[in-house]
Design a protein around this motif. Structure first.
Motif, PDB file in Angstrom:
ATOM      1  N   GLU A 296       0.695  -1.266   0.092  1.00 25.31           N
ATOM      2  CA  GLU A 296      -0.172   0.005  -0.227  1.00 25.31           C
ATOM      3  C   GLU A 296       0.808   1.346  -0.130  1.00 25.31           C
ATOM      4  N   ASN A 297       0.541   2.102  -0.834  1.00 23.33           N
ATOM      5  CA  ASN A 297       1.215   3.545  -0.954  1.00 23.33           C
ATOM      6  C   ASN A 297       2.907   3.247  -0.865  1.00 23.33           C
ATOM      7  N   ALA A 298       3.113   2.368  -1.820  1.00 18.88           N
ATOM      8  CA  ALA A 298       4.640   2.276  -1.975  1.00 18.88           C
ATOM      9  C   ALA A 298       5.489   3.047  -2.166  1.00 18.88           C
ATOM     10  N   SER A 497       7.185   8.634   6.571  1.00 19.89           N
ATOM     11  CA  SER A 497       7.298   7.522   5.735  1.00 19.89           C
ATOM     12  C   SER A 497       7.119   6.172   6.555  1.00 19.89           C
ATOM     13  N   ASN A 498       6.704   5.034   5.916  1.00 19.94           N
ATOM     14  CA  ASN A 498       6.848   3.699   6.507  1.00 19.94           C
ATOM     15  C   ASN A 498       7.979   2.842   6.951  1.00 19.94           C
ATOM     16  N   ILE A 499       8.920   3.696   6.086  1.00 20.30           N
ATOM     17  CA  ILE A 499      10.279   3.045   6.119  1.00 20.30           C
ATOM     18  C   ILE A 499      11.041   3.473   7.532  1.00 20.30           C
ATOM     19  N   THR A 500      11.347   2.425   8.202  1.00 18.57           N
ATOM     20  CA  THR A 500      11.889   2.591   9.413  1.00 18.57           C
ATOM     21  C   THR A 500      13.472   3.341   9.371  1.00 18.57           C
ATOM     22  N   THR A 501      13.437   4.262  10.124  1.00 20.57           N
ATOM     23  CA  THR A 501      14.654   5.157  10.253  1.00 20.57           C
ATOM     24  C   THR A 501      14.845   5.276  11.640  1.00 20.57           C
ATOM     25  N   GLY A 502      16.212   5.800  11.779  1.00 22.98           N
ATOM     26  CA  GLY A 502      16.822   5.864  13.271  1.00 22.98           C
ATOM     27  C   GLY A 502      18.245   6.586  12.960  1.00 22.98           C
ATOM     28  N   ALA A 503      18.668   6.368  14.327  1.00 20.46           N
ATOM     29  CA  ALA A 503      19.873   6.976  14.711  1.00 20.46           C
ATOM     30  C   ALA A 503      21.150   6.344  13.844  1.00 20.46           C
ATOM     31  N   TRP A 504      21.935   6.851  13.066  1.00 15.87           N
ATOM     32  CA  TRP A 504      23.101   6.389  12.253  1.00 15.87           C
ATOM     33  C   TRP A 504      24.155   7.194  12.995  1.00 15.87           C
ATOM     34  N   ARG A 505      25.403   6.476  13.196  1.00 19.57           N
ATOM     35  CA  ARG A 505      26.457   7.367  13.695  1.00 19.57           C
ATOM     36  C   ARG A 505      26.668   8.802  13.272  1.00 19.57           C
ATOM     37  N   ALA A 506      26.510   9.603  14.493  1.00 23.37           N
ATOM     38  CA  ALA A 506      26.539  11.055  14.384  1.00 23.37           C
ATOM     39  C   ALA A 506      25.173  11.618  13.682  1.00 23.37           C
ATOM     40  N   PRO A 507      24.059  11.112  14.116  1.00 26.17           N
ATOM     41  CA  PRO A 507      22.788  11.532  13.637  1.00 26.17           C
ATOM     42  C   PRO A 507      22.810  12.858  12.897  1.00 26.17           C
ATOM     43  N   TYR A 508      22.113  13.136  11.908  1.00 25.16           N
ATOM     44  CA  TYR A 508      22.022  14.379  11.205  1.00 25.16           C
ATOM     45  C   TYR A 508      23.250  14.931  10.796  1.00 25.16           C
ATOM     46  N   THR A 509      24.397  15.215  11.787  1.00 24.78           N
ATOM     47  CA  THR A 509      25.350  15.789  11.309  1.00 24.78           C
ATOM     48  C   THR A 509      26.241  14.870  10.507  1.00 24.78           C
ATOM     49  N   PHE A 649      14.902   3.193  -2.475  1.00 22.22           N
ATOM     50  CA  PHE A 649      13.909   2.224  -2.349  1.00 22.22           C
ATOM     51  C   PHE A 649      13.010   2.332  -3.657  1.00 22.22           C
ATOM     52  N   ASP A 650      12.579   1.061  -4.264  1.00 23.79           N
ATOM     53  CA  ASP A 650      11.631   1.108  -5.387  1.00 23.79           C
ATOM     54  C   ASP A 650      10.492   0.379  -4.906  1.00 23.79           C
ATOM     55  N   GLU A 651       9.489   1.068  -5.036  1.00 23.10           N
ATOM     56  CA  GLU A 651       8.021   0.522  -4.668  1.00 23.10           C
ATOM     57  C   GLU A 651       8.346  -0.352  -3.267  1.00 23.10           C
ATOM     58  N   GLY A 652       8.846   0.275  -2.269  1.00 20.32           N
ATOM     59  CA  GLY A 652       9.135   0.154  -1.026  1.00 20.32           C
ATOM     60  C   GLY A 652      10.034  -1.071  -0.787  1.00 20.32           C
ATOM     61  N   LYS A 653      10.890  -1.304  -1.748  1.00 24.22           N
ATOM     62  CA  LYS A 653      11.852  -2.370  -1.850  1.00 24.22           C
ATOM     63  C   LYS A 653      13.201  -2.007  -1.642  1.00 24.22           C
ATOM     64  N   PRO A 654      14.228  -2.256  -0.784  1.00 21.14           N
ATOM     65  CA  PRO A 654      15.311  -1.756  -0.708  1.00 21.14           C
ATOM     66  C   PRO A 654      16.247  -2.083  -2.039  1.00 21.14           C
ATOM     67  N   SER A 655      17.128  -1.311  -2.122  1.00 21.84           N
ATOM     68  CA  SER A 655      17.916  -1.335  -3.563  1.00 21.84           C
ATOM     69  C   SER A 655      19.060  -2.337  -3.383  1.00 21.84           C
ATOM     70  N   ALA A 656      19.472  -2.822  -2.269  1.00 23.92           N
ATOM     71  CA  ALA A 656      20.713  -3.420  -1.927  1.00 23.92           C
ATOM     72  C   ALA A 656      20.489  -4.462  -0.951  1.00 23.92           C
ATOM     73  N   ALA A 657      20.975  -5.650  -1.145  1.00 26.72           N
ATOM     74  CA  ALA A 657      20.699  -6.524  -0.003  1.00 26.72           C
ATOM     75  C   ALA A 657      22.104  -7.211   0.505  1.00 26.72           C
ATOM     76  N   ASN A 658      23.229  -6.929  -0.187  1.00 24.26           N
ATOM     77  CA  ASN A 658      24.604  -7.547   0.399  1.00 24.26           C
ATOM     78  C   ASN A 658      25.559  -6.779  -0.285  1.00 24.26           C
ATOM     79  N   PHE A 659      26.683  -7.036   0.221  1.00 22.68           N
ATOM     80  CA  PHE A 659      27.947  -6.209  -0.258  1.00 22.68           C
ATOM     81  C   PHE A 659      28.134  -6.181  -1.607  1.00 22.68           C
ATOM     82  N   HIS A 660      27.704  -7.139  -2.437  1.00 18.52           N
ATOM     83  CA  HIS A 660      28.008  -6.978  -3.762  1.00 18.52           C
ATOM     84  C   HIS A 660      27.076  -5.769  -4.379  1.00 18.52           C
TER      85      HIS A 660
END
Ligand code: FES
Ligand code: FES
Lengths: 727, 151
Positions: A296-298, A497-509, A649-660
């Motif tokens: 829904e609302n991808a 957004s429905n995408i879960t977001t949060g703190a990532w090392r040195a958030p915002y800055t 994200f494309d239609e709610g789907k993440p663009s990458a899944a592993n280090f390749h």
């Protein structure tokens, strides 16, 4: 600026209870000296230990065990925090062992996050050591029937003026029965013999020999291994599944839907595969057939981009800082410069994928694993499973990286849910693909920055943020250049957004610092002023404002000091070899001031970062060996994600899944790094994050010098590649 | 399920496993040798590096059925007590941050130095390029490999 307060004259933060055993154990309240905790005795162990946050114990042979209360994510607190206790205790570091403390009910801050462990623990840790030392001195004085003032303690030994001496081990049991002194004197930093010296990582031997240390290494009696299949796109829900093939895999025991919440009317949305080995659980997951609803609302990145840009033209949600009148400054300007800076989502990619052990039985749960927020986990699991928090134990393993991801214990609560459903101890393991696609991402964000120039000065500065799900936290609007420019305003816009977001090392800055520091480089060029000089001048202007305005977060003086130091050490504007270009950047975050100069050369139209010179003011450096490691790591991380980090994200789907599909910085791309700490007697401040934010700006400014190309979007590699193909 | 006799760190082990099971999971789950780490499962990160007949290999993509009687060395068997020159160099330079990548880094370095005992700095970087360190300890890794090569 707060200096070390040497004579503590507050309410006692220790309280003693009846003591019967041998050895002295001091419990001290972790963060606040206001609340009281208990002293426990050795023969009450180990149960009573859970009621205190951190403590030290002294054995009859003089060995000292210091508990490290905060989770270890690679920021080295398990070595550095006990060093602070040992310093004030005055014990030989060789006689100290360190244990990871479990989660205690009394804690104030058993958290790894925000680069705050050392800063916030500093006073309490010192008092814990100093109080214990005073008790040992008092015990000796009692034995010798003299005034404690005539005794000294050094390296595990109490002495008097007549040459008598007793070891801490000999004194421990007597000391434990004494009153806890209220006011203890802390050392003058000039007397430090452990703090400020290089001490190796306390876990080094276990790490280099491959001992089980990490959450993923957990093995318990009867334990099963679990993986989970989650919706492939944000916005999707589970429609149905067929587990015939999954159940046919050798070792697969159960396939079971979970994750719903009856109270909240949420249906099961995930499927657990529980097996006798990790591999069987992975294989079972691969062949499990699930049908998912149409999202829904991808959400997609191009749609986000459009919506975010549109938001920047609307009324802000909030304007957390307004100085002067920016409209007027822009109206009266000789020139107005406006730029847009754009940042993608980012996954954390801790090298140890998320995992957790859980054993849920009727009325209790035992959890163990890598978590930055054990208390949150205890409360959440208790609530979800209908247990009393005191019946949920959470043990902390060493963590294979955190970077903010392990602040969010979704994997721990999942493990508890699965264990309860299958009624067995389980170890939930995320595959790398799970880790990258079921993330709690750095939110995508955009910054529109506008400045007015008049008569060779910057008269107005307008920073507009649009970010996914959450805005910059309250302190950031008061970072530089707040106070340095008379007309200044910060506006915040939000895209939900429905995408879960949060703190990532040195958030915002982690991104904002690049945007601003690249912008100032452009302003310096417009004004025809040296980039370093422009910062120094602006900081000079900020001084009278900062002196009056308590909200201003940074210290203009300390910032100028690190800038001058890095300019000297980094050979700013001195003759460099042909083809080598410099970029400068400085940023304050997590209470620490950092300035960096990058040296690079272009190879096949791509930057090769040769060297980063960094000056840091983080107050007293507790352990220079580990501190340098943190600073180096932050710079490598900052460069890596500015250059390569990309996630969409494309239609709610993440663009990458592993280090390749997702590029992380590797060995040959890491520059040489030189770290210079400002000598200081000020209390220590954060170090796990502050060297990261300036790194992107330093390299972007150097790339501009080398190529004439300004960078407005991360990852840089994309803009650089597309300009190369245009050639 | 098949029976396999594996030669790990100089000792024979009997295991029962599906033939496609990566040796990584046999080591970790069946033999409780958890020093070899899982990072990606697709030969991209190097966290799972082990030695098979002295060559550094990615345990996450090596099925147990392909091992035969080849000698496996894991981080636990590199030395009895952490005394291997590479491990000692890691202590000297205090390399780790979180530490998770480090057994893979050490195993890569040890195999590399056996083949190229006196490498240049460029060769060291090249040899270590396949191992991700998310914490960014690359400079210390390289310095430690250099130190180990001088032993
Ligand atoms: S786990 Fe084998 S290379 Fe990453
Ligand atoms: S030390 Fe953390 S991944 Fe290398």
């Amino acid at each position: 600026m707060k200096l070390v307060d040497n004579n503590i004259n507050r309410r006692s933060f220790f309280k003693k209870t009846a003591l019967t055993g041998s050895g002295l154990i001091l419990g001290f309240n972790w963060m606040s000296y206001g609340s009281l905790t208990k002293i426990e005795t050795l023969n009450q162990l180990p149960k009573e230990w859970h009621t205190i946050n951190a403590f030290l114990k002294i054995a009859e042979n003089g060995m000292v065990t210091i508990m490290s209360p905060n989770p270890e994510i690679g920021q080295n607190v398990k070595t550095s925090m006990p060093m602070i206790v040992a310093e004030e205790l005055d014990v030989d570091w060789n006689r100290v062992t360190v244990e990871q403390s479990p989660l205690s009910n009394d804690f104030d801050r058993q958290v790894a996050g925000g680069s705050q462990s050392i800063r916030k623990g500093w006073d309490s840790l010192r008092k814990a050591g100093a109080t214990a030392k005073q008790m040992l001195i008092n015990a000796a004085a009692q034995q010798w029937k003299i005034d404690p003032a005539n005794c000294t303690a050094l390296k595990g030994l109490v002495k008097d003026a007549n040459g008598n001496s007793l070891t801490y081990g000999e004194l421990a049991s007597i000391a434990a029965s004494l009153e806890v002194p209220e006011n203890v004197k802390l050392k003058d930093p000039a007397e430090f013999t452990i703090i400020g010296t290089e001490r190796g990582n306390i876990d080094i031997k276990a790490i280099i020999t491959g001992k089980p240390l990490f959450g993923i290494d957990t093995k318990r009696e009867g334990m099963l291994y679990a993986t989970a299949l989650r919706p492939p796109a944000f916005g999707q829900t589970l429609a149905s599944f067929d587990d015939t093939e999954a159940k046919a895999i050798n070792g697969v025991k159960e396939v079971i839907a979970f994750g719903g919440d009856e109270k909240e009317n949420i249906l099961n949305n995930k499927i657990a595969i529980v097996a006798t080995s990790t591999w069987a659980a992975i294989k079972g997951k691969r062949v499990l057939k699930a049908k998912w609803s149409v999202a829904e609302n991808a959400e997609s990145t191009p749609k986000h981009d459009e919506a975010m840009k549109a938001l920047l033209d609307t009324e802000p949600k909030e304007s957390p800082r307004k100085d002067g009148n920016i409209e007027q400054a822009f109206a009266e300007a000789d020139e107005v410069i406006e730029r847009l800076y754009e940042a993608p989502f980012l996954p954390h990619n801790c090298l140890e994928p998320m995992n957790f052990f859980a054993h849920v039985q009727n009325d209790k749960a035992d959890l163990y694993g890598p978590i930055q927020t054990p208390k949150w986990t205890q409360d959440t699991v208790a609530e979800q499973l209908g247990l009393k928090p005191e019946n949920v134990s959470v043990g902390m393993s060493r963590m294979g990286g955190g970077f903010g991801r392990r602040l969010y214990g979704d994997f721990a609560t999942e493990a508890a849910q699965i264990s309860q459903l299958v009624n067995a101890p389980i170890q939930l393991q995320f595959t790398r693909e799970d880790d990258m696609t079921a993330g709690t991402y750095r939110p995508a964000s955009k910054y529109r920055i506008k400045a007015s120039l008049k008569n060779g000065a910057i008269t107005g500065y307008h920073l507009k943020e649009v970010a996914v799900n959450r805005n910059m936290f309250g302190l950031i609007p008061h970072f530089f250049p707040a106070g340095a420019i008379p007309n200044y305003q910060v506006d915040l816009h939000l895209l939900e957004s429905n995408i879960t977001t949060g703190a990532w090392r040195a958030p915002y800055t982690n991104f904002l610092a690049f945007a601003e520091q690249h912008f100032f480089d452009e302003l310096a060029e417009k004004l025809n002023v040296d980039a370093v000089q422009l910062r120094l001048d602006l900081l000079e202007q900020a001084k009278p404002v900062a002196a009056k305005d308590e909200a201003i977060e940074y210290s203009p003086e300390r910032m100028q000091n690190v800038i001058r130091l890095v300019a000297e050490k980094g050979q700013w504007n001195q003759n460099l070899a042909d083809g080598i270009y410099q970029g400068f950047s400085a940023y304050y975050s997590h209470n620490t001031h950092v300035a960096e100069i990058a040296h690079l050369q272009m190879v096949d139209d791509m930057p090769q970062i040769l060297k980063v010179i960094c000056a840091v003011d983080c107050g007293i450096v507790v352990n220079p060996l580990a501190a340098k490691n943190q600073v180096e790591g932050g710079i490598v991380d900052g460069i890596g994600h500015a250059m390569f980090g990309n996630f969409s994200f494309d239609e709610g789907k993440p663009s990458a899944a592993n280090f390749h599909q997702y590029r992380l910085i590797r060995n040959m791309e890491a520059p040489e790094i030189e770290v210079h700490f400002v000598q200081s007697d000020a209390s220590p401040t954060g170090l796990g994050e502050p060297s990261l934010p300036p790194a992107g700006g330093a390299i972007a400014n150097a790339i501009y010098k080398a190529t004439g190309q300004r960078l407005y979007k991360q990852p840089f590699v994309e803009a650089l590649q597309s300009s190369r193909t245009k050639l | 399920m098949q029976q396999y006799t594996l030669n790990v760190n100089g000792k024979p082990y009997q295991v029962t496993a599906d033939e496609d099971t990566p040796i990584l999971w046999v080591l970790r789950d069946e033999l409780n040798l958890t020093g070899t780490k899982y990072g990606c499962g697709i030969a991209q990160c190097g966290a799972c590096t082990i030695h098979v007949d002295g060559n550094a290999l990615r345990a996450c993509i090596m099925p147990v059925s392909a091992i035969g009687d080849k000698a496996i060395t894991t981080i636990e068997g590199l030395s009895e007590d952490g005394s291997h020159p590479v491990q000692q160099a890691w202590v000297k330079h205090d390399v780790p941050q979180c530490g998770y990548c480090q057994s893979g880094q050490i195993m890569t370095a040890a195999a590399f130095l056996k083949k190229n005992p006196q490498p240049s700095e460029e060769e060291i970087k090249g040899a270590m390029h396949g191992n991700i360190c998310r914490c960014g300890t690359y400079n210390r890794i390289n310095a430690a490999v250099k130190t180990a090569s001088e032993k």
